[in-house]
Scaffold this active site. Structure first.
Site, short mmCIF file in Angstrom:
data_model
loop_
_atom_site.label_atom_id
_atom_site.label_comp_id
_atom_site.label_asym_id
_atom_site.label_seq_id
_atom_site.Cartn_x
_atom_site.Cartn_y
_atom_site.Cartn_z
N HIS A 160 0.84 -1.21 0.00
CA HIS A 160 0.00 0.00 0.00
C HIS A 160 0.87 1.25 0.00
O HIS A 160 1.28 1.74 1.05
CB HIS A 160 -0.91 -0.04 1.24
CG HIS A 160 -1.93 1.05 1.31
ND1 HIS A 160 -3.26 0.82 1.60
CD2 HIS A 160 -1.83 2.39 1.16
CE1 HIS A 160 -3.92 1.95 1.62
NE2 HIS A 160 -3.07 2.94 1.36
N HIS B 127 0.96 4.90 -2.49
CA HIS B 127 0.49 5.67 -3.65
C HIS B 127 1.72 6.28 -4.31
O HIS B 127 2.45 7.04 -3.66
CB HIS B 127 -0.44 6.79 -3.19
CG HIS B 127 -1.61 6.28 -2.40
ND1 HIS B 127 -2.84 6.10 -2.96
CD2 HIS B 127 -1.72 5.87 -1.11
CE1 HIS B 127 -3.67 5.62 -2.04
NE2 HIS B 127 -3.02 5.47 -0.91
N HIS C 136 -9.76 1.33 0.00
CA HIS C 136 -9.58 2.09 1.23
C HIS C 136 -10.91 2.12 1.99
O HIS C 136 -11.94 2.52 1.42
CB HIS C 136 -9.20 3.54 0.92
CG HIS C 136 -7.76 3.73 0.54
ND1 HIS C 136 -7.19 3.13 -0.53
CD2 HIS C 136 -6.79 4.49 1.13
CE1 HIS C 136 -5.93 3.52 -0.61
NE2 HIS C 136 -5.65 4.33 0.38
N GLU D 199 -10.68 4.24 7.50
CA GLU D 199 -9.60 5.18 7.83
C GLU D 199 -10.23 6.46 8.40
O GLU D 199 -10.11 6.75 9.58
CB GLU D 199 -8.77 5.48 6.56
CG GLU D 199 -7.62 6.46 6.80
CD GLU D 199 -7.00 7.00 5.50
OE1 GLU D 199 -7.67 6.96 4.44
OE2 GLU D 199 -5.85 7.47 5.56
N ASP E 144 2.04 4.16 2.85
CA ASP E 144 0.94 4.99 2.32
C ASP E 144 1.45 6.12 1.41
O ASP E 144 1.39 5.97 0.18
CB ASP E 144 0.10 5.54 3.49
CG ASP E 144 -1.34 5.85 3.10
OD1 ASP E 144 -1.75 5.54 1.97
OD2 ASP E 144 -2.08 6.39 3.95
N ASP E 145 1.91 7.22 1.98
CA ASP E 145 2.45 8.36 1.20
C ASP E 145 3.70 8.84 1.95
O ASP E 145 3.66 9.86 2.66
CB ASP E 145 1.42 9.49 1.14
CG ASP E 145 0.09 9.02 0.57
OD1 ASP E 145 -0.02 8.92 -0.66
OD2 ASP E 145 -0.82 8.73 1.38
N1 LIG Z 1 -4.27 7.81 3.14
C1 LIG Z 1 -5.05 7.97 2.06
N2 LIG Z 1 -6.37 7.75 2.15
C2 LIG Z 1 -7.17 7.91 1.08
N3 LIG Z 1 -6.73 8.29 -0.11
C3 LIG Z 1 -5.43 8.52 -0.27
N4 LIG Z 1 -4.74 8.91 -1.35
C4 LIG Z 1 -3.47 9.01 -0.98
N5 LIG Z 1 -3.31 8.69 0.33
C5 LIG Z 1 -4.54 8.38 0.80
ZN LIG Z 2 -3.66 4.93 0.98
#
Ligand SMILES: Nc1ncnc2[nH]cnc12
Ligand SMILES: [Zn+2]
Length: 326
Positions: free
Chosen positions: A8, A10, A186, A189, A267-268
Site C-alpha cells: 500500500h 500511492h 480504502h 480510515e 501509504d504516502d
Molecule cells: N491515506 C489515504 N487515504 C485515502 N486516499 C489517499 N490517497 C493518498 N493517500 C490516501
Molecule cells: Zn492509501
C-alpha cells in the site's frame, strides 16, 4: 534485517520533496503553498489530498514517471524490501496531460529498471479516486482491464472515504474482479467500522486499505478473521492524519491478537515523514513486535500479493532464506 514487502503505497504520494522541487523548477511552478523548508505542508486530510494533487501535477512525462517508480522501488530495496505493489492513479496522469497508457507503461518501465538493478519484484494496482465519482472510478476499472499491462494485477479505490455511497462503486469493482484483477479498497480510515462492512458487502475485496477502524466492532473483526481479509495497515499515516491520537491507541496489536491478517505499509511516505523501514521500526518500538512477528507480517503481505503463484512461491522461498545485509 528482516525482509520486507509493501502492498500500500500511492506512487504520486511517494515523491520526495527534493524530487518535487526539481520537477517544479523544470516546469517553472511555484510550490510554496504546499512545500516549505524541504517538507510537505498541510494541516488536515483535505489539505493533504490537495498537496498530493499539486505534487502529482508536476509529473507530466513518461520519463518523469519512470524515474519516480525507479527511485521509489530502488529505495525500498535498499531498505530490505523484496516486493512492492504501487497504487497508481491514471486520473492524475490525465490531469497532468499524459495518456493513461503512456503513464502506466512508464511506471512499468521504472519498476523493471529497479528490478534489474536490485532484484525487487513489483506490481501495479490501478486505483480510482472516490471523490472523482462513480463514472470516473468505473473508467479506471475499465482501463485497468483493457490496458493488458503485465504488471497491472490489481484494482483499488483511494480518495475521500466520506464521499458518496459505496454502492455507487459496485459496477467498477465487478468489472475489475470479473477480469481477474485482485481487489483492494480504502475503508475504515476516515470513516468508522460501517465503512469497512459496507466495502466487504458491496465491493468484495480480499484486502482493505487501512481497515483499522474495524476495531470499533468486535463482530466485524471476527468476520475479517473468518474471511481471511488482509488489512494494509499504515500506522504512521494513521497517527499523522489523527485517525488515532497516539501509538498507544493504535489498534494494530489488538487486531493481531484477534487473529486478523495484517501488513505494514507507508501509504504516502514523505508526507508522513515515514518509510517502509520506519513502519517496521515503529511496529517494533511501539507495538513490541519482534523479528519473528515482523517476518510473519512480510509473509502475510506476500501471501496476499496480487501475483501469479510461481512468483509468490519464489518470494516466499526468498523470505525463508533472506538475511538482508544490514
Ligand atoms: N491515506 C489515504 N487515504 C485515502 N486516499 C489517499 N490517497 C493518498 N493517500 C490516501
Ligand atoms: Zn492509501
Amino acid at each position: 534485517m528482516v525482509a520486507k514487502a509493501e502492498l500500500h503505497c500511492h506512487i504520486e504520494g511517494a515523491a520526495s520533496p527534493d524530487l518535487v522541487l526539481a520537477q517544479a523548477r523544470k516546469y517553472g511552478v511555484d510550490t510554496s503553498n504546499f512545500l516549505r523548508d524541504g517538507a510537505y505542508h498541510w494541516y488536515d486530510f483535505t489539505s493533504f489530498l490537495a498537496a498530493y494533487d499539486e505534487a502529482a501535477s508536476l509529473f507530466r512525462t513518461e520519463e518523469d514517471y519512470a524515474l519516480l517508480a525507479e527511485d521509489y522501488l530502488t529505495s525500498l530495496a535498499k531498505d530490505g524490501a523484496i516486493y512492492s505493489e504501487i497504487f497508481i492513479s491514471p486520473d492524475h496522469a490525465e490531469r497532468a496531460g499524459l495518456s493513461r497508457m503512456a503513464y502506466t507503461n512508464a511506471l512499468g518501465e521504472g519498476i523493471e529498471r529497479a528490478r534489474a538493478a536490485t532484484g525487487i519484484e513489483g506490481r501495479i494496482v490501478v486505483t480510482g479516486v472516490r471523490h472523482f465519482g462513480a463514472v470516473s472510478v468505473e473508467d479506471a476499472a475499465r482501463f485497468a482491464v483493457a490496458c493488458e499491462h503485465p504488471l497491472v494485477t490489481g484494482f483499488g479505490m483511494a480518495g475521500e472515504e466520506r464521499f458518496g455511497n459505496v454502492r455507487d462503486y459496485e459496477t467498477a469493482f465487478d468489472i475489475a474482479r470479473e477480469a481477474g484483477l485482485g481487489i483492494t479498497v480504502h475503508a475504515g480510515e476516515l470513516v468508522g467500522w460501517e465503512s469497512v462492512e459496507a466495502a466487504l458487502n458491496h465491493l468484495r475485496p480480499t484486502r482493505i486499505g487501512h481497515g483499522v477502524r474495524a476495531i470499533e466492532n468486535p463482530d466485524l473483526v471476527r468476520r475479517l478473521v473468518d474471511e481471511g481479509v488482509v488489512l494494509e495497515v499504515c500506522p504512521v499515516s494513521n497517527i499523522v492524519l489523527k485517525v488515532f491520537p497516539d501509538y498507544a491507541s493504535h489498534p494494530l496489536p489488538q487486531l493481531m491478537a484477534a487473529g486478523c491478517r495484517v501488513t505494514l505499509n507507508s501509504d504516502d511516505p514523505p508526507h508522513f515523514h515515514t518509510s517502509l523501514a520506519h513502519e517496521y521500526a515503529v511496529a517494533k518500538a511501539h507495538f513490541g513486535l519482534d523479528d519473528t512477528a515482523l517476518r510473519g507480517i512480510t509473509q502475510t503481505a506476500i501471501e496476499a500479493a496480487f501475483v501469479d503463484e510461481a512468483t509468490r512461491t519464489r518470494l516466499l522461498a526468498a523470505l525463508g532464506h533472506k538475511t538482508v545485509a544490514q
